[in-house]
Design a protein around this motif. Structure first.
Motif, short mmCIF file in Angstrom:
data_model
loop_
_atom_site.label_atom_id
_atom_site.label_comp_id
_atom_site.label_asym_id
_atom_site.label_seq_id
_atom_site.Cartn_x
_atom_site.Cartn_y
_atom_site.Cartn_z
N CYS A 101 -12.17 -37.08 -16.18
CA CYS A 101 -11.97 -36.89 -17.62
C CYS A 101 -10.48 -36.62 -17.86
O CYS A 101 -9.90 -35.73 -17.25
CB CYS A 101 -12.80 -35.71 -18.13
SG CYS A 101 -12.48 -35.27 -19.85
N TYR A 121 -18.71 -31.10 -24.82
CA TYR A 121 -17.95 -32.32 -24.54
C TYR A 121 -18.72 -33.55 -25.04
O TYR A 121 -19.91 -33.72 -24.73
CB TYR A 121 -17.69 -32.43 -23.04
CG TYR A 121 -16.86 -33.64 -22.68
CD1 TYR A 121 -15.54 -33.74 -23.08
CD2 TYR A 121 -17.41 -34.71 -21.96
CE1 TYR A 121 -14.78 -34.86 -22.77
CE2 TYR A 121 -16.66 -35.82 -21.64
CZ TYR A 121 -15.34 -35.89 -22.06
OH TYR A 121 -14.59 -37.00 -21.76
N ARG A 137 -15.88 -33.98 -14.33
CA ARG A 137 -16.99 -33.41 -15.08
C ARG A 137 -18.33 -33.79 -14.45
O ARG A 137 -18.46 -34.84 -13.80
CB ARG A 137 -16.98 -33.88 -16.54
CG ARG A 137 -15.84 -33.29 -17.37
CD ARG A 137 -15.96 -33.69 -18.84
NE ARG A 137 -14.88 -33.10 -19.61
CZ ARG A 137 -14.92 -31.91 -20.18
NH1 ARG A 137 -16.03 -31.18 -20.09
NH2 ARG A 137 -13.88 -31.44 -20.85
N ASP A 165 -21.43 -32.31 -20.80
CA ASP A 165 -20.89 -32.50 -19.45
C ASP A 165 -19.78 -31.47 -19.20
O ASP A 165 -18.77 -31.47 -19.88
CB ASP A 165 -20.32 -33.91 -19.31
CG ASP A 165 -21.38 -34.99 -19.43
OD1 ASP A 165 -22.58 -34.67 -19.38
OD2 ASP A 165 -21.00 -36.17 -19.56
N PHE A 166 -19.98 -30.62 -18.23
CA PHE A 166 -19.05 -29.52 -18.00
C PHE A 166 -18.14 -29.81 -16.81
O PHE A 166 -18.43 -30.66 -15.96
CB PHE A 166 -19.79 -28.19 -17.81
CG PHE A 166 -20.88 -28.23 -16.77
CD1 PHE A 166 -20.61 -27.92 -15.45
CD2 PHE A 166 -22.18 -28.57 -17.12
CE1 PHE A 166 -21.60 -27.94 -14.48
CE2 PHE A 166 -23.19 -28.60 -16.16
CZ PHE A 166 -22.90 -28.29 -14.84
N VAL A 167 -17.04 -29.09 -16.76
CA VAL A 167 -16.01 -29.33 -15.74
C VAL A 167 -16.45 -28.77 -14.39
O VAL A 167 -16.95 -27.64 -14.30
CB VAL A 167 -14.67 -28.71 -16.17
CG1 VAL A 167 -13.64 -28.76 -15.04
CG2 VAL A 167 -14.13 -29.42 -17.41
#
Length: 301
Positions: A101, A121, A137, A165-167
């Motif tokens: 990302c 996101y 992500r 969607d998380f890091v």
């Protein structure tokens, strides 16, 4: 490691000295583990260098010892676990569950909708170039995560819509809290997690990561957080006072009172108090609240 019915942990971030809010979480997790004849581990979550205060890790270890806590095994430091996190990340990439990302904070602020724990996101970089530089992500799939919390009961979250969607790894190379915690809990064989309700919104994301990596999901208990007189969570950011290691009993008694422990009479020291607290813990009546101000002489932050 032999199989255990109960293996718990306390995992503070060394952004400052141990304070009363942290003591409450440490005490509850310790009493729950010991009352089940289980093990209790200590982990220092120093995965994010900018959040680590100089000397805080050693200070936390000293403070816990001064308050009578005894942990099994050596202290685990996330700052020494990069290879394990990278291996888990490589597995997720191979499974097609991680992607680069390159969105800036400004772009996210403009495009993201609010979620349960900050902006969600919008998936802008989904399907982009596999070798692009930037953050990595986790690719969520439409899923409703449902789990049982020992205090709160049934908890459900539509992770794609409410979290996004998380890091997993930041553009600066720092592994995310979510990934590090999931890998550490699996590697340490943690069966039960007792922590503050401020981390409740992290649990669905950690469960989907556990599932993607083939890890077991621990049992969860999310405790009411301690609030100061202004209704703010007691923390380093709200200037919570450090614990008094030279006189630990008053803070232990106050933490026990916060958790609903019956009163404990005069004892010879912190270790003796904890021994009595373990015996009385099954009688505790922890309030079913997300946050709670402790009336009376409690810390004000």
């Amino acid at each position: 490691m032999s199989a255990l019915l109960y293996r718990g942990r306390f995992a503070p971030t060394p952004s400052g000295p141990l304070h009363f809010g942290s003591l409450v979480a440490a005490l509850a997790s310790y009493l729950e583990a010991r009352s089940h004849d289980g093990e209790w581990l200590l982990r220092i979550e120093d995965v994010d260098p900018p959040r680590v205060a100089v000397g805080a890790s050693a200070g936390i270890v000293r403070s816990l010892a001064a308050h009578g806590f005894e942990w099994d095994d050596g202290v685990l430091y996330q700052s020494r676990r990069g290879e394990a996190y990278q291996a888990a990340l490589a597995r997720l990439i191979d499974l097609g569950r991680a992607y680069p990302c390159v969105c800036s904070r400004k772009q996210l602020a403009e495009l993201a909708e609010p979620g349960v724990d900050g902006p969600v996101y919008p998936g802008t970089c989904r399907g982009g170039h596999r070798d692009a530089a930037g953050a990595l992500r986790f690719l969520l799939r439409p899923q409703r995560v449902v789990f049982h919390d020992a205090l709160l009961g049934r908890v459900a979250c539509e992770v794609t819509r409410e979290c996004g969607d998380f890091v997993l790894k930041r553009a600066d190379g720092v592994f995310s809290y979510q990934l590090a915690v999931v890998v550490d809990d699996a590697d340490q064989g943690i069966t039960h997690i007792v922590r503050g309700a401020d981390l409740l919104t992290s649990t669905p994301r950690q469960i989907v990561l556990q599932q993607a990596l083939g890890y077991p999901t621990p049992a969860y208990t999310h405790l009411p957080v301690v609030l100061n007189s202004r209704g703010e969570k007691l923390s380093k950011q709200t200037l919570a006072a450090a614990l008094d290691d030279a006189d630990p009993l008053p803070a232990l008694r106050l933490a026990g009172r916060f958790l609903g422990l019956p009163g404990i009479g005069p004892v010879g020291g912190a270790g003796a108090w904890l021994t009595q607290a373990i015996r009385l813990w099954p009688e505790a009546a922890t309030p079913l609240l997300r946050g709670r101000v402790l009336a009376g002489s409690g810390p004000s932050g």
